[in-house]
Motif scaffolding. Structure first.
Motif, short mmCIF file in Angstrom:
data_model
loop_
_atom_site.label_atom_id
_atom_site.label_comp_id
_atom_site.label_asym_id
_atom_site.label_seq_id
_atom_site.Cartn_x
_atom_site.Cartn_y
_atom_site.Cartn_z
N LEU A 356 0.83 -1.20 0.00
CA LEU A 356 0.00 0.00 0.00
C LEU A 356 0.86 1.25 0.00
CD1 LEU A 356 -2.69 -1.09 2.62
CD2 LEU A 356 -2.75 -1.34 0.12
N GLY A 357 0.34 2.30 -0.58
CA GLY A 357 1.09 3.54 -0.68
C GLY A 357 1.10 4.36 0.59
N GLU A 358 0.09 4.16 1.44
CA GLU A 358 -0.03 4.94 2.67
C GLU A 358 0.43 4.13 3.87
OE1 GLU A 358 -1.00 8.12 3.01
OE2 GLU A 358 -1.13 8.30 0.82
N PRO A 359 1.15 4.77 4.81
CA PRO A 359 1.56 4.05 6.01
C PRO A 359 0.35 3.72 6.88
CG PRO A 359 2.07 6.38 6.20
CD PRO A 359 1.61 6.16 4.79
N THR A 360 0.55 2.82 7.82
CA THR A 360 -0.53 2.42 8.72
C THR A 360 -0.08 2.55 10.16
OG1 THR A 360 -2.15 0.68 9.18
CG2 THR A 360 0.11 -0.03 8.79
N GLU A 361 -1.05 2.69 11.04
CA GLU A 361 -0.76 2.70 12.48
C GLU A 361 -0.60 1.25 12.97
OE1 GLU A 361 -0.39 5.40 14.55
OE2 GLU A 361 -0.42 6.58 12.69
N PRO A 362 0.13 1.06 14.06
CA PRO A 362 0.25 -0.31 14.61
C PRO A 362 -1.13 -0.90 14.91
CG PRO A 362 1.81 1.17 15.66
CD PRO A 362 0.91 2.04 14.84
N PHE A 363 -1.32 -2.15 14.51
CA PHE A 363 -2.62 -2.79 14.73
C PHE A 363 -2.49 -4.21 15.24
CE2 PHE A 363 -1.34 -3.83 10.44
CZ PHE A 363 -1.72 -5.15 10.26
N VAL A 364 -1.27 -4.74 15.39
CA VAL A 364 -1.05 -6.10 15.87
C VAL A 364 -0.53 -6.06 17.30
CG1 VAL A 364 0.22 -8.25 15.53
CG2 VAL A 364 -0.64 -6.99 13.55
N HIS A 365 -1.16 -6.84 18.17
CA HIS A 365 -0.84 -6.85 19.59
C HIS A 365 -0.53 -8.28 20.03
CE1 HIS A 365 -2.68 -2.82 19.49
NE2 HIS A 365 -3.59 -3.41 18.72
N PHE A 366 0.27 -8.41 21.06
CA PHE A 366 0.74 -9.72 21.52
C PHE A 366 0.16 -10.01 22.90
CE2 PHE A 366 3.98 -12.29 23.79
CZ PHE A 366 3.97 -13.41 22.97
N PHE A 367 -0.52 -11.16 23.02
CA PHE A 367 -1.09 -11.57 24.30
C PHE A 367 -0.26 -12.74 24.84
CE2 PHE A 367 -4.29 -14.20 26.68
CZ PHE A 367 -4.40 -13.33 27.77
N ASN A 368 0.42 -12.48 25.94
CA ASN A 368 1.31 -13.48 26.53
C ASN A 368 0.50 -14.37 27.46
OD1 ASN A 368 3.36 -14.95 27.66
ND2 ASN A 368 4.58 -13.20 28.31
#
Length: 414
Positions: A356-368
């Motif tokens: 994609l041409g546009e950057p994205t905000e963080p959207f992936v999170h880690f559940f320990n």
């Protein structure tokens, strides 16, 4: 002495034949709900009635697939009955309930009509807080399925489109998400526990025992989630019986986008029987998340650290976490400047990736998940006990509530 021994033996016999659930005897010989439709007067709706809300993935023949699929609709009057199509597998266990009342269970049969409510059903004559009442039914399993043919209510009454729920979760996983070996299978897995525990939340469970994320055959599943998640069916023998070699991509545009996607996948990739290379596992895990982001660009994604079980070391037990480093590397990749500045999306149908041409905000999170389960929370077949599933769901609910500010809306209904 003989009398005491006899009494003791009677108690043992009783205890081994009885399952207690929350201090009450749990019914396992479910009531026979089959009826002859000709013996009553009914208002009938077809399976394509717009008032019926389908939960999870159903194909064009109104056959259910994956884990805990179901239906929901409002209704007036006392009586609700359902006619099941011939593709319903014999004896499929379904859970059903009226509004916020308890789940009840029955085994349904293809080609038959089953009546689920009448004037004596608890809650049926009440109008608060649900008005009209809402009927919900879910399949308990992942491999069995039902075909919806017709809905029937009392003559002169009607079914009503249910209110939309304000948020949606998609669970993607394998047997751990599907509730394998639990009391009510998919209706006792942690995915179900989170969906119901949050309250007023739409949720679907695209999960199946034995499936890998890597796109290969794993324990009878012909394809992995990095490809099959994009399709209506899991590609199993039921799918082939219904459609032959024809496959149907899931129509994401025809269904609400998920606000949150929870992924717990890799137990089968880690199993030596499937001979999955760890680098391939990471590649296909990334593809799956890239696909999720492509279909639902606003969705937040939680990836869970897997639990495999426990092993003895010395005089105690320790938790196993196969592919732990690989899972965390996936999380790091999606939070790296490399990805966020030029996000990549993937289409599992065309097998194409797009930058994609546009950057994205963080959207992936880690559940320990480390430390949530103890040795006795894993059953003898390497899956969580009922208590283990509840513990995992409870911790995940708290994580979601804290991380995203989701209010817990459960107000009493199970």
């Amino acid at each position: 002495m003989l009398f005491g021994l006899a009494a003791l033996l009677c108690l043992v016999a009783y205890s081994t034949a009885t399952i207690l659930q929350n201090g009450q005897v749990r019914v396992t010989d479910y009531p026979d709900t089959k009826i002859e439709l000709s013996e009553g007067s009914w208002m009938t709706y077809g399976a394509n009635a717009t008032e019926i809300h389908y939960i999870g993935r159903w194909d064009a023949k109104h056959v259910s697939h994956w884990s805990a699929p179901g239906i929901r609709f409002g209704f007036t009057g006392d009586d609700v009955a359902v006619t099941f199509g011939s593709y319903t597998q014999p004896g499929t266990l379904v859970g059903y309930r009226v509004s916020g009342m308890d789940w009840q269970f029955t085994n349904v049969t293809g080609g038959a009509t089953h009546q689920f409510t009448n004037s004596r059903t608890p809650g049926i004559n009440e109008t608060y807080p649900f008005n009209p009442n809402v009927f919900e039914m879910r399949v308990s399993n992942w491999g069995y399925g039902i075909q919806l043919d017709k809905i029937h209510v009392s003559e002169g009454e009607s079914i009503v489109k249910p209110d939309a729920r304000p948020r949606t979760i998609e669970f993607i996983g394998d047997s751990l998400s599907a509730g394998m070996y639990n009391s009510y299978e998919a209706l006792f897995g942690f995915a179900y526990g989170v969906g119901e525990g949050l309250g007023n939340t739409e949720y679907s469970i695209t999960a199946r025992p034995g499936i890998c994320v890597t796109d290969q055959e794993c324990f009878g599943n012909p394809r992995g989630h990095s490809r099959q998640w994009f399709y209506t069916t899991p590609g199993d023998w039921r799918s082939r019986e219904l459609w032959g070699d024809k496959e149907h991509p899931w129509n994401f545009d025809a269904h609400p986008a998920a606000d949150l996607v929870v992924i717990n996948i890799g137990t089968n990739d880690a199993n030596e029987a499937n001979n999955v290379d760890s680098a391939d596992y990471v590649t296909h895990y990334k593809r799956l998340i890239q696909g999720v982001h492509g279909k639902w660009p606003k969705a937040q994604v939680i990836i869970m650290k897997m639990w495999i079980g426990f092993f003895q070391s010395g005089n105690s037990y320790f938790q196993s976490h196969d592919l732990a480093n690989e899972v965390y590397s996936v999380y790091e990749y999606f939070n790296s400047e490399e990805y966020l500045s030029a996000p990549v999306i993937y289409d599992g149908v065309t097998n194409e990736t797009t930058t994609l041409g546009e950057p994205t905000e963080p959207f992936v999170h880690f559940f320990n998940t480390t430390g949530i389960l103890q040795f006795n929370d894993i059953g003898p077949l390497w899956h969580p006990t009922d208590v283990g599933q509840i513990k995992m769901a409870s911790h995940l609910i708290q994580y979601i509530s804290t991380k995203f500010g989701w209010e817990m809306m459960a107000t009493g209904p199970e």
